[in-house]
Design a protein around this motif. Sequence first.
Motif, PDB file in Angstrom:
ATOM      1  N   UNK A 145     -24.710 -20.451  13.650  1.00 33.88           N
ATOM      2  CA  UNK A 145     -25.198 -21.251  14.774  1.00 33.88           C
ATOM      3  C   UNK A 145     -24.593 -22.637  14.761  1.00 33.88           C
ATOM      4  N   UNK A 146     -24.547 -23.246  13.571  1.00 29.65           N
ATOM      5  CA  UNK A 146     -23.994 -24.593  13.481  1.00 29.65           C
ATOM      6  C   UNK A 146     -22.500 -24.611  13.818  1.00 29.65           C
ATOM      7  N   UNK A 147     -21.813 -23.494  13.596  1.00 28.90           N
ATOM      8  CA  UNK A 147     -20.398 -23.414  13.967  1.00 28.90           C
ATOM      9  C   UNK A 147     -20.222 -23.130  15.453  1.00 28.90           C
ATOM     10  N   UNK A 148     -21.106 -22.286  16.017  1.00 28.03           N
ATOM     11  CA  UNK A 148     -20.955 -21.892  17.416  1.00 28.03           C
ATOM     12  C   UNK A 148     -21.183 -23.048  18.368  1.00 28.03           C
ATOM     13  N   UNK A 149     -22.141 -23.900  18.072  1.00 30.00           N
ATOM     14  CA  UNK A 149     -22.438 -25.004  18.993  1.00 30.00           C
ATOM     15  C   UNK A 149     -21.260 -25.965  19.142  1.00 30.00           C
ATOM     16  N   UNK A 150     -20.716 -26.524  18.041  1.00 27.22           N
ATOM     17  CA  UNK A 150     -19.558 -27.413  18.215  1.00 27.22           C
ATOM     18  C   UNK A 150     -18.325 -26.680  18.712  1.00 27.22           C
ATOM     19  N   UNK A 151     -18.188 -25.394  18.353  1.00 30.14           N
ATOM     20  CA  UNK A 151     -17.045 -24.632  18.829  1.00 30.14           C
ATOM     21  C   UNK A 151     -17.090 -24.472  20.351  1.00 30.14           C
ATOM     22  N   UNK A 152     -18.280 -24.264  20.891  1.00 34.48           N
ATOM     23  CA  UNK A 152     -18.416 -24.162  22.347  1.00 34.48           C
ATOM     24  C   UNK A 152     -18.026 -25.469  23.023  1.00 34.48           C
ATOM     25  N   UNK A 153     -18.421 -26.581  22.408  1.00 31.21           N
ATOM     26  CA  UNK A 153     -18.057 -27.889  22.959  1.00 31.21           C
ATOM     27  C   UNK A 153     -16.545 -28.098  22.901  1.00 31.21           C
ATOM     28  N   UNK A 218     -34.479 -29.535  26.868  1.00 27.59           N
ATOM     29  CA  UNK A 218     -33.901 -28.759  27.966  1.00 27.59           C
ATOM     30  C   UNK A 218     -32.693 -29.481  28.574  1.00 27.59           C
ATOM     31  N   UNK A 219     -32.781 -30.789  28.753  1.00 30.79           N
ATOM     32  CA  UNK A 219     -31.657 -31.561  29.291  1.00 30.79           C
ATOM     33  C   UNK A 219     -30.449 -31.507  28.358  1.00 30.79           C
ATOM     34  N   UNK A 220     -30.707 -31.498  27.061  1.00 35.01           N
ATOM     35  CA  UNK A 220     -29.624 -31.388  26.077  1.00 35.01           C
ATOM     36  C   UNK A 220     -28.944 -30.030  26.178  1.00 35.01           C
ATOM     37  N   UNK A 221     -29.731 -28.968  26.314  1.00 36.06           N
ATOM     38  CA  UNK A 221     -29.175 -27.621  26.448  1.00 36.06           C
ATOM     39  C   UNK A 221     -28.363 -27.507  27.734  1.00 36.06           C
ATOM     40  N   UNK A 222     -28.861 -28.075  28.811  1.00 36.45           N
ATOM     41  CA  UNK A 222     -28.137 -28.048  30.092  1.00 36.45           C
ATOM     42  C   UNK A 222     -26.806 -28.770  29.961  1.00 36.45           C
ATOM     43  N   UNK A 223     -26.815 -29.927  29.310  1.00 33.93           N
ATOM     44  CA  UNK A 223     -25.580 -30.703  29.145  1.00 33.93           C
ATOM     45  C   UNK A 223     -24.538 -29.922  28.363  1.00 33.93           C
ATOM     46  N   UNK A 224     -24.954 -29.277  27.274  1.00 33.68           N
ATOM     47  CA  UNK A 224     -24.015 -28.492  26.467  1.00 33.68           C
ATOM     48  C   UNK A 224     -23.505 -27.272  27.223  1.00 33.68           C
ATOM     49  N   UNK A 225     -24.381 -26.638  27.992  1.00 27.87           N
ATOM     50  CA  UNK A 225     -23.991 -25.439  28.741  1.00 27.87           C
ATOM     51  C   UNK A 225     -22.993 -25.779  29.839  1.00 27.87           C
ATOM     52  N   UNK A 260     -30.637 -19.126  28.486  1.00 29.92           N
ATOM     53  CA  UNK A 260     -29.781 -19.657  29.553  1.00 29.92           C
ATOM     54  C   UNK A 260     -28.444 -18.919  29.586  1.00 29.92           C
ATOM     55  N   UNK A 261     -27.847 -18.703  28.424  1.00 31.26           N
ATOM     56  CA  UNK A 261     -26.563 -17.990  28.374  1.00 31.26           C
ATOM     57  C   UNK A 261     -26.699 -16.564  28.903  1.00 31.26           C
ATOM     58  N   UNK A 262     -27.820 -15.898  28.581  1.00 31.66           N
ATOM     59  CA  UNK A 262     -28.058 -14.554  29.110  1.00 31.66           C
ATOM     60  C   UNK A 262     -28.184 -14.569  30.627  1.00 31.66           C
ATOM     61  N   UNK A 263     -28.900 -15.570  31.147  1.00 32.25           N
ATOM     62  CA  UNK A 263     -29.073 -15.674  32.593  1.00 32.25           C
ATOM     63  C   UNK A 263     -27.727 -15.824  33.291  1.00 32.25           C
ATOM     64  N   UNK A 264     -26.829 -16.575  32.675  1.00 36.45           N
ATOM     65  CA  UNK A 264     -25.500 -16.780  33.257  1.00 36.45           C
ATOM     66  C   UNK A 264     -24.665 -15.505  33.143  1.00 36.45           C
ATOM     67  N   UNK A 265     -24.700 -14.888  31.956  1.00 31.33           N
ATOM     68  CA  UNK A 265     -23.880 -13.692  31.729  1.00 31.33           C
ATOM     69  C   UNK A 265     -24.232 -12.557  32.676  1.00 31.33           C
ATOM     70  N   UNK A 266     -25.521 -12.399  32.943  1.00 33.56           N
ATOM     71  CA  UNK A 266     -25.970 -11.252  33.728  1.00 33.56           C
ATOM     72  C   UNK A 266     -26.286 -11.622  35.179  1.00 33.56           C
ATOM     73  N   UNK A 267     -25.585 -12.641  35.666  1.00 31.55           N
ATOM     74  CA  UNK A 267     -25.718 -13.039  37.066  1.00 31.55           C
ATOM     75  C   UNK A 267     -24.349 -13.134  37.732  1.00 31.55           C
TER      76      UNK A 267
END
Length: 361
Positions: A145-153, A218-225, A260-267
Amino acid sequence: MPKNFFNSARISEEHLAIALAQVKLGFWELDLETKLIECTDQNRVNFHLSPNEIITEQTIIDSILPEDRWRREEGLKQAMNPETPTYDFEVRVRHYDNKIHWLQVRGTVIFEQTKPVRIIGTTIDISDKKGVEILRDELLNITTHELKSPLSVVKGYLQLLQKFITKTGDSKHQLIAERAITASGKVERLMEEMTIGRLHDQSEMILKKEEVNLEELALEVISNTNLTSHDFELTLSVNTENLTVIADRYRIAQVLTNLVNNAIKYSPGESKVEIEIARENRNIKVSVIDNGIGISETEQTKVFEKFYRVEDTSRIAQGSGIGLFLCSEIIAHHGGEIKIEANPKGKGTVAHFSLPLQIEG
């Protein structure tokens, strides 16, 4: 009759009771006509039931965490066939200390001619057996998890850089940016494969609780997404003044990010995902709403099973089937609930979780 027969029998019975308690093995029998259950003391302990409580089939169902009850239903349904009269499944129950315990339940249906009349079986608390895997899996989960978050950024910034380079017409540096994005994708896939190969059920989870403002989170998650999902509009609506819960901030962020990622993937073909935060009695409820492909009623609880994938979704999005399982574990260990339902306002789904509210006074 031997002189010490009764004394030996008493000692043997005591030894048996001690042995069953040590391995946490309980015995039970269900009368299918009266729905009453007779069982040993250890079986009561396993399900966290009082010594003198009358136990019915519904009592056992209520003791199982809601998201695990379908396992019992499916196992029992299959065992009602005289050709396959046995079942074996694992479920979670919550004990008085709010800890989650895993039980392995085995049963055999007894028939009179072709009519099922009773079920005899055993339960065993397997939480300790799973405990050996916890430290390894916790380390793996935290590391990935700690690798995936900065990697996504990083990947998000690389994509922005690629768009900028494309506009300049610099083909050489455009190729470098493309290769960097491809390499980051390979790292993501490697981490996913590591998780699939090593993840196991957890009987405990280490939580570092603190005061968490869910609106800020939630605002932090939105910003990263937004860095990796440029084509989606993420909105947040808040319908309560009290937004504070006592929780593990990193874990709850993990849950919200996954939903949130699931909602995006399956929409596919959609462009909007909504997050709502509202008060619900003494809980605070966070909902993620999409207008995607939706989910059938029969699969609304199954999606929380480890490695489960909704049918006919592989053509839309790839996944390991562990994300919602982890979400379920995290919320259960916080004393909350998590559900996925059809969107009542139209197509798509509503994924929501609730947490106990931090109430002043």
